[in-house]
Write a protein that holds these residues in place. Structure first.
Motif, PDB file in Angstrom:
ATOM      1  N   LEU A   1       0.822  -1.213   0.000  1.00 40.99           N
ATOM      2  CA  LEU A   1       0.000   0.000   0.000  1.00 40.99           C
ATOM      3  C   LEU A   1       0.855   1.261   0.000  1.00 40.99           C
ATOM      4  O   LEU A   1       0.348   2.364  -0.114  1.00 40.99           O
TER       5      LEU A   1
ATOM      6  N   ARG B   1      -3.920 -11.610  -1.962  1.00 47.76           N
ATOM      7  CA  ARG B   1      -4.826 -10.553  -1.521  1.00 47.76           C
ATOM      8  C   ARG B   1      -6.051 -11.070  -0.773  1.00 47.76           C
ATOM      9  O   ARG B   1      -6.425 -10.544   0.266  1.00 47.76           O
TER      10      ARG B   1
ATOM     11  N   ILE C   1      -5.648 -12.003   2.987  1.00 49.84           N
ATOM     12  CA  ILE C   1      -5.107 -11.011   3.917  1.00 49.84           C
ATOM     13  C   ILE C   1      -6.240 -10.220   4.563  1.00 49.84           C
ATOM     14  O   ILE C   1      -7.082  -9.661   3.868  1.00 49.84           O
TER      15      ILE C   1
ATOM     16  N   TYR D   1      -7.013  -6.987   7.028  1.00 50.23           N
ATOM     17  CA  TYR D   1      -6.363  -5.785   7.545  1.00 50.23           C
ATOM     18  C   TYR D   1      -7.339  -5.050   8.462  1.00 50.23           C
ATOM     19  O   TYR D   1      -8.501  -4.833   8.102  1.00 50.23           O
TER      20      TYR D   1
ATOM     21  N   PHE E   1     -20.342   7.001   9.604  1.00 53.96           N
ATOM     22  CA  PHE E   1     -20.779   6.330   8.368  1.00 53.96           C
ATOM     23  C   PHE E   1     -22.063   5.544   8.639  1.00 53.96           C
ATOM     24  O   PHE E   1     -22.182   4.859   9.654  1.00 53.96           O
ATOM     25  N   PRO E   2     -23.040   5.647   7.738  1.00 52.04           N
ATOM     26  CA  PRO E   2     -24.305   4.948   7.981  1.00 52.04           C
ATOM     27  C   PRO E   2     -24.200   3.436   7.760  1.00 52.04           C
ATOM     28  O   PRO E   2     -24.741   2.909   6.801  1.00 52.04           O
TER      29      PRO E   2
ATOM     30  N   PHE F   1     -17.067  -9.638   1.410  1.00 53.78           N
ATOM     31  CA  PHE F   1     -17.113  -9.070   0.053  1.00 53.78           C
ATOM     32  C   PHE F   1     -16.016  -9.642  -0.842  1.00 53.78           C
ATOM     33  O   PHE F   1     -16.218  -9.863  -2.028  1.00 53.78           O
TER      34      PHE F   1
ATOM     35  N   LEU G   1     -20.321  10.679   1.287  1.00 51.41           N
ATOM     36  CA  LEU G   1     -19.552   9.817   2.182  1.00 51.41           C
ATOM     37  C   LEU G   1     -18.100   9.692   1.745  1.00 51.41           C
ATOM     38  O   LEU G   1     -17.234   9.392   2.552  1.00 51.41           O
TER      39      LEU G   1
ATOM     40  N   ARG H   1     -20.811  -3.299  -3.970  1.00 57.12           N
ATOM     41  CA  ARG H   1     -19.957  -3.730  -2.852  1.00 57.12           C
ATOM     42  C   ARG H   1     -18.561  -3.103  -2.895  1.00 57.12           C
ATOM     43  O   ARG H   1     -18.113  -2.546  -1.884  1.00 57.12           O
TER      44      ARG H   1
ATOM     45  N   LEU I   1     -18.933   0.595  -2.002  1.00 54.79           N
ATOM     46  CA  LEU I   1     -19.230   0.794  -0.582  1.00 54.79           C
ATOM     47  C   LEU I   1     -17.982   0.569   0.257  1.00 54.79           C
ATOM     48  O   LEU I   1     -17.624   1.388   1.105  1.00 54.79           O
ATOM     49  N   LEU I   2     -17.278  -0.535  -0.008  1.00 52.66           N
ATOM     50  CA  LEU I   2     -16.105  -0.869   0.795  1.00 52.66           C
ATOM     51  C   LEU I   2     -15.002   0.174   0.614  1.00 52.66           C
ATOM     52  O   LEU I   2     -14.384   0.608   1.584  1.00 52.66           O
TER      53      LEU I   2
ATOM     54  N   THR J   1     -15.387   3.199  -0.156  1.00 56.19           N
ATOM     55  CA  THR J   1     -15.828   4.452   0.447  1.00 56.19           C
ATOM     56  C   THR J   1     -15.645   4.393   1.964  1.00 56.19           C
ATOM     57  O   THR J   1     -15.174   5.337   2.587  1.00 56.19           O
ATOM     58  N   PHE J   2     -15.999   3.261   2.547  1.00 56.27           N
ATOM     59  CA  PHE J   2     -15.990   3.135   4.004  1.00 56.27           C
ATOM     60  C   PHE J   2     -14.579   2.920   4.551  1.00 56.27           C
ATOM     61  O   PHE J   2     -14.190   3.513   5.556  1.00 56.27           O
ATOM     62  N   ASP J   3     -13.809   2.054   3.918  1.00 57.48           N
ATOM     63  CA  ASP J   3     -12.488   1.690   4.454  1.00 57.48           C
ATOM     64  C   ASP J   3     -11.548   1.411   3.285  1.00 57.48           C
ATOM     65  O   ASP J   3     -11.340   0.268   2.890  1.00 57.48           O
TER      66      ASP J   3
ATOM     67  N   THR K   1      -8.290   1.646   2.864  1.00 59.32           N
ATOM     68  CA  THR K   1      -7.052   0.887   3.073  1.00 59.32           C
ATOM     69  C   THR K   1      -7.325  -0.609   3.093  1.00 59.32           C
ATOM     70  O   THR K   1      -6.610  -1.401   2.485  1.00 59.32           O
ATOM     71  N   MET K   2      -8.380  -0.985   3.799  1.00 60.40           N
ATOM     72  CA  MET K   2      -8.721  -2.406   3.851  1.00 60.40           C
ATOM     73  C   MET K   2      -9.097  -2.908   2.457  1.00 60.40           C
ATOM     74  O   MET K   2      -8.711  -4.008   2.057  1.00 60.40           O
TER      75      MET K   2
ATOM     76  N   ARG L   1      -8.005  -1.834  -0.366  1.00 59.95           N
ATOM     77  CA  ARG L   1      -6.774  -2.012  -1.147  1.00 59.95           C
ATOM     78  C   ARG L   1      -6.020  -3.258  -0.704  1.00 59.95           C
ATOM     79  O   ARG L   1      -5.537  -4.028  -1.525  1.00 59.95           O
ATOM     80  N   ALA L   2      -5.937  -3.448   0.627  1.00 64.32           N
ATOM     81  CA  ALA L   2      -5.220  -4.616   1.148  1.00 64.32           C
ATOM     82  C   ALA L   2      -5.861  -5.911   0.658  1.00 64.32           C
ATOM     83  O   ALA L   2      -5.177  -6.887   0.370  1.00 64.32           O
ATOM     84  N   ALA L   3      -7.182  -5.899   0.540  1.00 65.71           N
ATOM     85  CA  ALA L   3      -7.894  -7.110   0.129  1.00 65.71           C
ATOM     86  C   ALA L   3      -7.898  -7.266  -1.395  1.00 65.71           C
ATOM     87  O   ALA L   3      -8.474  -8.213  -1.915  1.00 65.71           O
ATOM     88  N   GLY L   4      -7.299  -6.306  -2.099  1.00 59.59           N
ATOM     89  CA  GLY L   4      -7.123  -6.473  -3.529  1.00 59.59           C
ATOM     90  C   GLY L   4      -8.199  -5.843  -4.400  1.00 59.59           C
ATOM     91  O   GLY L   4      -8.257  -6.113  -5.597  1.00 59.59           O
ATOM     92  N   PHE L   5      -9.055  -4.979  -3.839  1.00 57.70           N
ATOM     93  CA  PHE L   5     -10.021  -4.285  -4.685  1.00 57.70           C
ATOM     94  C   PHE L   5      -9.298  -3.181  -5.455  1.00 57.70           C
ATOM     95  O   PHE L   5      -8.442  -2.495  -4.901  1.00 57.70           O
TER      96      PHE L   5
ATOM     97  N   PHE M   1     -27.031   2.445   4.940  1.00 57.37           N
ATOM     98  CA  PHE M   1     -26.671   3.020   3.656  1.00 57.37           C
ATOM     99  C   PHE M   1     -27.730   2.774   2.566  1.00 57.37           C
ATOM    100  O   PHE M   1     -28.091   3.708   1.841  1.00 57.37           O
TER     101      PHE M   1
END
Lengths: 250, 294
Positions: free
Chosen positions: A53, A71, A74, A76, A87-88, A100, B41, B159, B162-163, B165-167, B169-170, B172-176, B223
């Motif tokens: 990152l 990926r 992992i 995080y 956040f809602p 996901f 958001l 999905r 949303l992810l 937008t919300f987090d 770094t996570m 990116r770490a998970a490969g999105f 949301f």
């Protein structure tokens, strides 16, 4: 090779300034690794570089391969300050996000995904809060929710950035015992941490940093009066007798 | 009031151009409302404002070349989004300053070229301030197509969007592919702006993107519900604005935005959980809660 991590000569530059210099270490499977050092030592930077990152030079290998091949394996957990707590989303929504990664875009979340999320929530003792908005929880409860999301991801590698900052003793205990359980299942768990008093009880391995690598290896070997002094300087006092070492510091 | 409403309904039933206006503004209300939730958001309100202003030169050039203004607007919108990212990544200029530089430059270019075309500026004023009554059925179909693309994309990429937008770094770490998601979203934002040009106009589009979403944000903690409420406020504002513009003969864009602003004011003061008044009443308790969590 399974679940091992090997870092070789990793360096990070920020606008010409070196944030991390020549870090190398090898970690086997089934370990909890503390990344420890004073403020600005580059702990989070090291974790983020390992995950690809941050831009870095050097090499990082997960089970002998680049991170991109792992990926979906992992999990995080970000620092609490990185999250928008207004956040809602409800607690159960956050934990479900852990699934996901495993659901392709054309498929809906299956019942089994929701079940996994709920189980993870039970493991951290937060199932009765499933319907709460995340900002309504205490710091420790919030951290447990994010740990639950990591559990729901069903991964072999865990990366936790300062998980014990600003949380209550009970939450800390729950999280630590969960991490030990994961370790016994053969998972590899990295934890960025700055509180020296817990280092010996929480971690198996230590990566002690202050811009460069000061010591790494099993806690008993790496956590010594001289290495702590080298990392923290005068900000930590180490009182040592023959059998015991007492660390007073951050 | 009742008389005016019946008159409005009769007129809409009678005149096809009003039906076009109604359908288009309902569509615009929906797509702006849905997209707006992500904009709020992701903290991209300024970016929304930027993209909407930046489409002006595209509109003007298309006008000169006699092509569809949707194409020109779309190209300049996307180009500006890319240029903003390029400047902030390749210099020490931060995002907000980079946004400020790029969109004013584009908008200024639009104004200069527009004023060089003597005698034709009246039409272009429609794009600056919107005139829903001038919407043709071709315009309506274009809006329909854009709406379909935007809504389908958001459903498909719900999905990852949303992810990230919300987090982020996570994610990116998970490969999105977070960067690609960002640029895809900018692309959708340009489309939405283009679709809203005629109803609310370039200058006020940002209100349709932000205000209904912000209103919904004050009313729910979920949301998907926020998206639905935001679309609803978008549609209600559009219809009320159209009504005002037909019955009282005032500017459509302004009326639509004013209606949206009224909904926001109501939610700000009277929202059941997060409204201003309920927070006043709860203040002592709220203070204690804050102490525990900090």
């Amino acid at each position: 090779m399974q679940n091992t991590i090997s870092v070789k000569d990793l360096s990070v530059h920020y606008y010409g300034k070196q944030a991390l210099q020549h870090i190398s270490f090898d970690i086997g499977a089934g370990r909890i690794i503390g990344i420890v050092g004073p403020n600005g030592a580059g702990k989070s930077t090291l974790m983020k570089s390992m995950l690809g990152l941050e831009k870095y030079s050097g090499s990082v290998q997960f089970s002998g391969e680049p991170v991109d091949k792992h990926r979906s394996n992992i999990a995080y957990v970000p620092q609490r300050s990185d999250i928008d707590w207004d956040f809602p989303v409800l607690v159960k929504d956050v934990v479900t996000m852990g699934r996901f990664v495993h659901v392709p875009w054309y498929r809906r979340l299956a019942q089994s995904d929701k079940k996994k999320a709920l189980e993870a929530l039970k493991q951290v003792g937060m199932e009765q809060f499933a319907g709460r908005q995340i900002g309504e929880l205490s710091g420790g409860q919030q951290q447990r929710v994010f740990i639950a999301r990591a559990l729901a991801q069903d991964t072999d590698y865990f990366f936790l950035d300062e998980p014990f900052v600003g949380i209550d003793m009970n939450s800390e205990k729950i999280i630590v015992s969960l991490l030990k359980k994961l370790k016994n299942e053969g998972k590899t768990i990295f934890v960025v941490h700055h509180d020296l008093s817990k280092v010996e009880t929480y971690f198996d391995e230590l990566i002690l940093l202050n811009g460069h690598l000061i010591a790494s290896g099993p806690v008993q070997e790496a956590f010594r009066a001289d290495t702590i002094k080298a990392a923290y300087g005068d900000n930590a006092a180490v009182l040592q007798s023959d059998k015991e070492m007492v660390v007073v510091g951050p | 009031m009742i008389n005016e409403i019946t008159m409005f309904i009769q007129q809409v039933a009678q005149y096809p151009y009003l039906q076009n206006a109604l359908y288009t503004s309902v569509l615009v209300g929906i797509i702006c409302g849905v997209t707006g939730c992500f904009i709020i958001l992701r903290g991209m309100a300024l970016m929304g404002d930027a993209i909407s202003h930046a489409v002006l030169p595209g509109v003007v050039f298309s006008y000169m070349l006699g092509t569809s203004m949707f194409i020109g607007a779309f190209i300049t919108g996307v180009a500006t989004a890319l240029a903003i990212g390029f400047v902030s990544r390749n210099s020490r200029i931060k995002d907000d300053a980079s946004i400020g530089i790029m969109f004013t430059a584009m908008f200024a270019l639009g104004i200069v070229v527009m004023t060089s075309l003597r005698g034709t500026s009246v039409d272009l004023m429609h794009y600056l301030f919107g005139n829903v009554l001038a919407v043709s059925s071709a315009n309506f179909y274009t809006t329909l197509a854009i709406g379909a693309v935007v809504l389908i994309s958001i459903v498909i990429f719900y999905r990852p969007l949303l992810l990230s937008t919300f987090d982020e770094t996570m994610a990116r770490a998970a490969g999105f592919p977070v960067k690609r998601i960002h640029y895809m979203f900018m692309f959708l934002l340009s489309l939405v702006t283009v679709a809203s040009l005629q109803t609310v106009g370039i200058i006020l589009v940002v209100a349709m993107l932000i205000t209904p979403g912000a209103t919904a944000y004050l009313l729910t903690d979920r949301f998907p519900v926020m998206i639905a409420l935001s679309a609803m406020f978008g549609v209600l504002s559009s219809v009320i604005g159209l009504f005002a513009s037909v019955v009282y003969d005032v500017a459509s864009g302004g009326s639509i935005v004013l209606a949206a602003s009224c909904f926001f004011a109501l939610a700000f003061f009277f929202a059941p959980k997060r409204g201003y008044f309920i927070r006043l009443l709860r203040r002592p308790g709220a203070g204690r809660e804050a102490e525990i969590t900090s």
